[in-house]
Design an enzyme around this catalytic site. Structure first.
Site, PDB file in Angstrom:
ATOM      1  N   THR A  37       0.730  -1.034   0.115  1.00 41.94           N
ATOM      2  CA  THR A  37      -0.016  -0.121  -0.235  1.00 41.94           C
ATOM      3  C   THR A  37       0.853   1.283   0.014  1.00 41.94           C
ATOM      4  OG1 THR A  37      -1.599   1.291   1.515  1.00 41.94           O
ATOM      5  CG2 THR A  37      -0.172  -0.319   2.472  1.00 41.94           C
ATOM      6  N   ASP A  38       0.215   2.349  -0.408  1.00 43.76           N
ATOM      7  CA  ASP A  38       1.064   3.701  -0.418  1.00 43.76           C
ATOM      8  C   ASP A  38       1.155   4.121   1.116  1.00 43.76           C
ATOM      9  OD1 ASP A  38      -1.772   4.144   0.154  1.00 43.76           O
ATOM     10  OD2 ASP A  38      -1.838   5.869  -1.587  1.00 43.76           O
ATOM     11  N   GLU A  39       0.344   3.615   2.045  1.00 45.10           N
ATOM     12  CA  GLU A  39       0.315   4.114   3.435  1.00 45.10           C
ATOM     13  C   GLU A  39       1.900   3.804   3.997  1.00 45.10           C
ATOM     14  OE1 GLU A  39      -2.876   3.329   5.785  1.00 45.10           O
ATOM     15  OE2 GLU A  39      -4.445   3.637   4.130  1.00 45.10           O
ATOM     16  N   TYR A  55      -1.828  -0.484  10.899  1.00 49.35           N
ATOM     17  CA  TYR A  55      -1.642  -1.228   9.660  1.00 49.35           C
ATOM     18  C   TYR A  55      -0.491  -0.783   8.938  1.00 49.35           C
ATOM     19  CZ  TYR A  55      -3.307  -1.591   4.906  1.00 49.35           C
ATOM     20  OH  TYR A  55      -3.244  -1.935   3.363  1.00 49.35           O
ATOM     21  N   LYS A  97       2.270  -3.326   7.204  1.00 45.16           N
ATOM     22  CA  LYS A  97       2.449  -3.420   5.652  1.00 45.16           C
ATOM     23  C   LYS A  97       3.865  -2.939   5.446  1.00 45.16           C
ATOM     24  CE  LYS A  97      -0.011  -4.681   2.976  1.00 45.16           C
ATOM     25  NZ  LYS A  97      -0.424  -5.741   2.455  1.00 45.16           N
TER      26      LYS A  97
HETATM   27  P1  NAD Z   1      -9.783  -7.218   2.417  1.00 45.47           P
HETATM   28  O1  NAD Z   1      -9.909  -6.653   3.737  1.00 45.47           O
HETATM   29  O2  NAD Z   1     -11.068  -6.903   1.477  1.00 45.47           O
HETATM   30  O3  NAD Z   1      -9.583  -8.680   2.277  1.00 45.47           O
HETATM   31  C1  NAD Z   1      -8.621  -9.265   2.710  1.00 45.47           C
HETATM   32  C2  NAD Z   1      -8.696 -10.761   2.561  1.00 45.47           C
HETATM   33  O4  NAD Z   1      -7.746 -11.535   3.335  1.00 45.47           O
HETATM   34  C3  NAD Z   1      -9.927 -11.199   3.380  1.00 45.47           C
HETATM   35  O5  NAD Z   1     -10.459 -12.163   2.191  1.00 45.47           O
HETATM   36  C4  NAD Z   1      -9.674 -12.136   4.410  1.00 45.47           C
HETATM   37  O6  NAD Z   1     -10.382 -13.090   4.794  1.00 45.47           O
HETATM   38  C5  NAD Z   1      -8.154 -12.565   3.845  1.00 45.47           C
HETATM   39  N1  NAD Z   1      -7.264 -12.825   5.149  1.00 45.47           N
HETATM   40  C6  NAD Z   1      -6.917 -12.078   6.146  1.00 45.47           C
HETATM   41  N2  NAD Z   1      -6.095 -12.721   6.987  1.00 45.47           N
HETATM   42  C7  NAD Z   1      -5.660 -13.737   6.414  1.00 45.47           C
HETATM   43  C8  NAD Z   1      -5.057 -15.016   6.748  1.00 45.47           C
HETATM   44  N3  NAD Z   1      -4.236 -15.180   7.840  1.00 45.47           N
HETATM   45  N4  NAD Z   1      -4.952 -16.043   5.855  1.00 45.47           N
HETATM   46  C9  NAD Z   1      -5.600 -16.064   4.650  1.00 45.47           C
HETATM   47  N5  NAD Z   1      -6.367 -15.128   4.327  1.00 45.47           N
HETATM   48  C10 NAD Z   1      -6.474 -14.000   5.242  1.00 45.47           C
HETATM   49  O7  NAD Z   1      -8.478  -6.478   1.709  1.00 45.47           O
HETATM   50  P2  NAD Z   1      -8.355  -5.717   0.455  1.00 45.47           P
HETATM   51  O8  NAD Z   1      -9.048  -4.162   0.470  1.00 45.47           O
HETATM   52  O9  NAD Z   1      -9.000  -6.416  -0.777  1.00 45.47           O
HETATM   53  O10 NAD Z   1      -6.774  -5.350   0.319  1.00 45.47           O
HETATM   54  C11 NAD Z   1      -6.218  -6.625  -0.131  1.00 45.47           C
HETATM   55  C12 NAD Z   1      -4.727  -6.152  -0.137  1.00 45.47           C
HETATM   56  O11 NAD Z   1      -4.358  -5.039  -0.847  1.00 45.47           O
HETATM   57  C13 NAD Z   1      -4.042  -6.033   1.143  1.00 45.47           C
HETATM   58  O12 NAD Z   1      -2.639  -6.572   1.137  1.00 45.47           O
HETATM   59  C14 NAD Z   1      -3.673  -4.296   1.475  1.00 45.47           C
HETATM   60  O13 NAD Z   1      -2.749  -4.263   2.011  1.00 45.47           O
HETATM   61  C15 NAD Z   1      -3.606  -4.190  -0.124  1.00 45.47           C
HETATM   62  N6  NAD Z   1      -4.100  -2.779  -0.472  1.00 45.47           N
HETATM   63  C16 NAD Z   1      -5.348  -2.354  -0.286  1.00 45.47           C
HETATM   64  C17 NAD Z   1      -5.750  -1.185  -0.605  1.00 45.47           C
HETATM   65  C18 NAD Z   1      -7.239  -0.700  -0.654  1.00 45.47           C
HETATM   66  O14 NAD Z   1      -7.567   0.487  -0.852  1.00 45.47           O
HETATM   67  N7  NAD Z   1      -8.189  -1.605  -0.056  1.00 45.47           N
HETATM   68  C19 NAD Z   1      -4.879  -0.329  -1.259  1.00 45.47           C
HETATM   69  C20 NAD Z   1      -3.397  -0.622  -1.465  1.00 45.47           C
HETATM   70  C21 NAD Z   1      -3.335  -1.899  -1.100  1.00 45.47           C
HETATM   71  O1  DAU Z   2      -4.060   4.218   0.704  1.00 49.86           O
HETATM   72  C1  DAU Z   2      -4.438   2.812   0.678  1.00 49.86           C
HETATM   73  C2  DAU Z   2      -5.261   2.185   1.837  1.00 49.86           C
HETATM   74  O2  DAU Z   2      -6.439   2.681   1.506  1.00 49.86           O
HETATM   75  C3  DAU Z   2      -5.351   0.679   1.991  1.00 49.86           C
HETATM   76  O3  DAU Z   2      -3.861   0.135   2.171  1.00 49.86           O
HETATM   77  C4  DAU Z   2      -6.094   0.217   3.275  1.00 49.86           C
HETATM   78  O4  DAU Z   2      -6.255  -1.240   3.123  1.00 49.86           O
HETATM   79  C5  DAU Z   2      -7.672   0.823   2.886  1.00 49.86           C
HETATM   80  O5  DAU Z   2      -8.584   0.475   3.890  1.00 49.86           O
HETATM   81  C6  DAU Z   2      -7.421   2.359   2.588  1.00 49.86           C
HETATM   82  O6  DAU Z   2      -6.967   3.070   3.830  1.00 49.86           O
HETATM   83  P1  DAU Z   2      -7.754   4.434   4.330  1.00 49.86           P
HETATM   84  O7  DAU Z   2      -7.827   4.670   5.687  1.00 49.86           O
HETATM   85  O8  DAU Z   2      -7.373   5.522   3.350  1.00 49.86           O
HETATM   86  O9  DAU Z   2      -9.359   4.043   3.790  1.00 49.86           O
HETATM   87  P2  DAU Z   2     -10.900   4.161   4.746  1.00 49.86           P
HETATM   88  O10 DAU Z   2     -11.798   3.780   3.490  1.00 49.86           O
HETATM   89  O11 DAU Z   2     -10.800   3.564   6.033  1.00 49.86           O
HETATM   90  O12 DAU Z   2     -10.876   5.804   4.684  1.00 49.86           O
HETATM   91  C7  DAU Z   2     -10.558   6.780   3.618  1.00 49.86           C
HETATM   92  C8  DAU Z   2     -10.587   8.290   4.173  1.00 49.86           C
HETATM   93  O13 DAU Z   2     -12.090   8.502   4.286  1.00 49.86           O
HETATM   94  C9  DAU Z   2      -9.859   8.250   5.454  1.00 49.86           C
HETATM   95  O14 DAU Z   2      -9.309   9.774   5.241  1.00 49.86           O
HETATM   96  C10 DAU Z   2     -10.906   8.304   6.275  1.00 49.86           C
HETATM   97  C11 DAU Z   2     -12.134   8.655   5.726  1.00 49.86           C
HETATM   98  N1  DAU Z   2     -13.483   8.384   6.288  1.00 49.86           N
HETATM   99  C12 DAU Z   2     -13.542   6.960   6.550  1.00 49.86           C
HETATM  100  C13 DAU Z   2     -14.713   6.162   6.893  1.00 49.86           C
HETATM  101  C14 DAU Z   2     -14.881   5.116   7.116  1.00 49.86           C
HETATM  102  C15 DAU Z   2     -14.755   9.093   6.456  1.00 49.86           C
HETATM  103  O15 DAU Z   2     -14.360  10.384   6.353  1.00 49.86           O
HETATM  104  N2  DAU Z   2     -15.615   8.617   6.722  1.00 49.86           N
HETATM  105  C16 DAU Z   2     -15.896   7.302   6.883  1.00 49.86           C
HETATM  106  O16 DAU Z   2     -17.098   6.793   7.190  1.00 49.86           O
END
Ligand code: NAD
Ligand code: DAU
Length: 332
Positions: free
Chosen positions: A121-123, A148, A152
């Site tokens: 992730t970019d975080e 988190y 990562k």
């Molecule tokens: P998500 O939370 O929707 O899904 C995670 C999945 O991993 C789930 O199906 C869960 O059951 C599985 N899981 C968790 N722990 C596990 C374990 N110990 N063994 C096997 N499976 C397990 O997550 P997402 O948003 O789809 O993110 C997927 C990947 O992408 C992550 O590595 C996250 O860090 C990365 N990522 C997410 C975002 C975003 O915006 N959501 C952005 C950049 C990177």
């Molecule tokens: O940048 C990539 C990341 O983006 C991933 O690595 C993470 O897995 C993913 O969850 C996401 O993280 P964020 O913290 O950016 O996502 P979230 O959806 O929790 O929140 C996005 C932004 O919106 C953040 O600034 C918090 C804000 N927020 C969140 C919620 C749930 C609100 O203002 N209202 C809300 O109800």
């Protein structure tokens, strides 16, 4: 090609499985997923079982991950705990899955000499100033700020060290915020679409000024496939689609697209340590691998996403009350 996808029943993992299923009809896909609260087997509905098989398993379980890796040619590692708010409330599952789980995946690919792509992730780079025009690149220093993002970051360091020391054949990508179908309703976009659909006011953390760089999950998937097939081993690639918005703009656009008053939201308590701004410079991916996103019109992508949540209430309804109850306890 036999590809193993960890976390393939989650949001991005399942979008990736569907993308590969469509784009590489001769590949066989195995998903290993623990099915935590964030995983859902329904995310893989409709896929032919002769081409996609599912293992309910934990990446921290050494024999299970070793066997799954040994039975495949290449591994794409999505499995993680992913919600920042949850990591603040209880960091241990994040340390366990994101750090120890990645260690297990690395040991398994080292043992059977398999190719790995690690999803990050970019975080991990911390945050950027609200008024700056700077973006994260592959050269940005690591500066994670939440439980988190620190786990990562730890996983990225393990992957690089295993490549450098043991010659593990790995690439890493760091992507910005994803949106699209199958995203858990704890995350900002689906939370607030489903809030509107159930008569709850959308919630904005703090002053709503924090900025995120949005990319559709299908574009993330096409980027990962490009890296898997043409990326250089040992390299890191940033993934982003120039979709920067502040949270207030985002919520107001959702309200407007759903035919509501754009000011009908409420401000709630801020997230502790809330990162201000993320933005990605994906020049390396675009120039070296010729990748480009398909979803360049954010409003259009958001409109389709709103439609998906409107049409798939059975998918998210069972989790709505519990998700909102957790937020209520946090005052958010
Ligand atoms: P998500 O939370 O929707 O899904 C995670 C999945 O991993 C789930 O199906 C869960 O059951 C599985 N899981 C968790 N722990 C596990 C374990 N110990 N063994 C096997 N499976 C397990 O997550 P997402 O948003 O789809 O993110 C997927 C990947 O992408 C992550 O590595 C996250 O860090 C990365 N990522 C997410 C975002 C975003 O915006 N959501 C952005 C950049 C990177
Ligand atoms: O940048 C990539 C990341 O983006 C991933 O690595 C993470 O897995 C993913 O969850 C996401 O993280 P964020 O913290 O950016 O996502 P979230 O959806 O929790 O929140 C996005 C932004 O919106 C953040 O600034 C918090 C804000 N927020 C969140 C919620 C749930 C609100 O203002 N209202 C809300 O109800």
């Amino acid at each position: 090609m036999r590809i193993l996808v960890t976390g393939g029943a989650g949001f991005i993992g399942s979008n990736f499985v569907r993308y590969v299923y469509k784009e590489r009809p001769d590949w066989h896909i195995t998903v290993i997923d623990k099915l935590t609260y964030a995983g859902n087997l329904k995310n893989l509905d409709g896929l032919d079982e002769s081409r996609v098989n599912f293992i309910k398993g934990d990446i921290c379980d050494e024999p299970a991950i070793e066997q799954a890796v040994a039975d495949s040619d290449t591994v794409v590692h999505f499995a993680a705990e992913t919600h920042v708010d949850n990591s603040i409330q209880g960091p241990w599952p994040f340390v366990e899955t994101n750090v120890i789980g990645t260690y297990r995946v690395l040991e398994a690919v080292r043992k059977s000499d398999k190719r790995l792509h690690h999803i990050s992730t970019d975080e991990v780079y911390g945050d950027l100033g609200l008024d700056s025009s700077e973006k994260f690149s592959e050269k940005s220093p690591y500066d994670p700020r939440s439980p988190y993002s620190s786990t990562k970051a730890g996983s990225d360091h393990l992957v690089r060290a295993w490549g450098h020391t043991y010659g593990v054949k790995a690439t890493i990508s760091n992507c910005s915020n994803n949106y699209g179908p199958y995203q858990h309703i704890e995350k900002v976009i689906p939370r607030n679409i489903t809030n509107i659909l159930t008569g709850i006011k959308p919630k904005l953390y703090g002053e709503g000024k924090n900025r995120r760089d949005w990319i559709h999950a299908e574009d993330h998937s096409s980027a990962v496939l490009a890296i898997l097939e043409n990326g250089k081993l040992g390299e890191t690639y940033m993934i982003g689609a120039d979709g920067e918005k502040d949270n207030k703009q985002l919520i107001q656009t959702i309200l407007e697209l759903m035919g509501k008053d754009p000011n009908d939201f409420e401000f709630v308590k801020d997230r502790p340590g809330h990162d201000l701004r993320y933005a990605i410079d994906a020049a390396k991916l675009r120039t070296e691998l010729g990748w480009a996103p398909k979803y360049t019109d954010f409003r259009e992508g958001l409109k389709q996403t709103i439609q998906w949540y409107t049409d798939n209430q059975d998918w998210w309804q069972p989790q709505k009350d519990e998700t909102e109850a957790k937020y209520k306890e946090l005052g958010r």
